[in-house]
Design a protein around this motif. Sequence first.
Motif, short mmCIF file in Angstrom:
data_model
loop_
_atom_site.label_atom_id
_atom_site.label_comp_id
_atom_site.label_asym_id
_atom_site.label_seq_id
_atom_site.Cartn_x
_atom_site.Cartn_y
_atom_site.Cartn_z
N VAL A 51 44.23 35.74 29.84
CA VAL A 51 43.61 36.93 30.43
C VAL A 51 42.94 37.73 29.33
O VAL A 51 43.54 37.98 28.28
N ASN A 76 39.86 34.87 33.86
CA ASN A 76 40.75 35.99 34.19
C ASN A 76 40.38 37.18 33.32
O ASN A 76 40.62 37.17 32.11
N ASP A 106 39.40 43.61 38.27
CA ASP A 106 40.07 42.41 37.78
C ASP A 106 39.56 41.20 38.55
O ASP A 106 39.15 41.31 39.70
N ARG A 110 45.28 35.15 37.37
CA ARG A 110 46.25 35.68 36.41
C ARG A 110 45.94 37.12 35.98
O ARG A 110 46.63 37.68 35.15
N ALA A 111 44.90 37.72 36.52
CA ALA A 111 44.44 39.01 36.04
C ALA A 111 45.28 40.20 36.50
O ALA A 111 45.13 41.28 35.96
#
Length: 127
Positions: A51, A76, A106, A110-111
């Motif tokens: 990220v 991400n 975002d 996975r963000a």
Amino acid sequence: MPPRRRIPPARGRAALLAWQTGPAEADRSTLAMAVRYTLEELAARHPGRSVEIRVPPFGAAQAIAGPRHTRGTPPNVVETDPQTWLALAVGDLTWGDAVASGALRDSGVRADLSAQLPLLDGEPFTE
């Protein structure tokens, strides 16, 4: 290998404390140091490169374990302004509220960093 720290933790904590006591009065250099310190702290606590967290104009960091990107725009990404980032870091703002207000953007599976934030649980940060 943990990310290399560029800001001595004592100086970073002092800048963050100064921001906490008067966010509107914090000068640009204090704000910049507090942002960079909290980005470094996030990367140290949650190492990885899956990220990318962007807080323009002061900094960006990569964190969170998982697949890493090597070229181009990462899949991400989290992006927000300095005041929102610091409010998230200290627990004055929730992830959901920041997203809902549009202050935080975002993208990617996975963000969502709500499990990693706040870094400081809303308590005044002292030595």
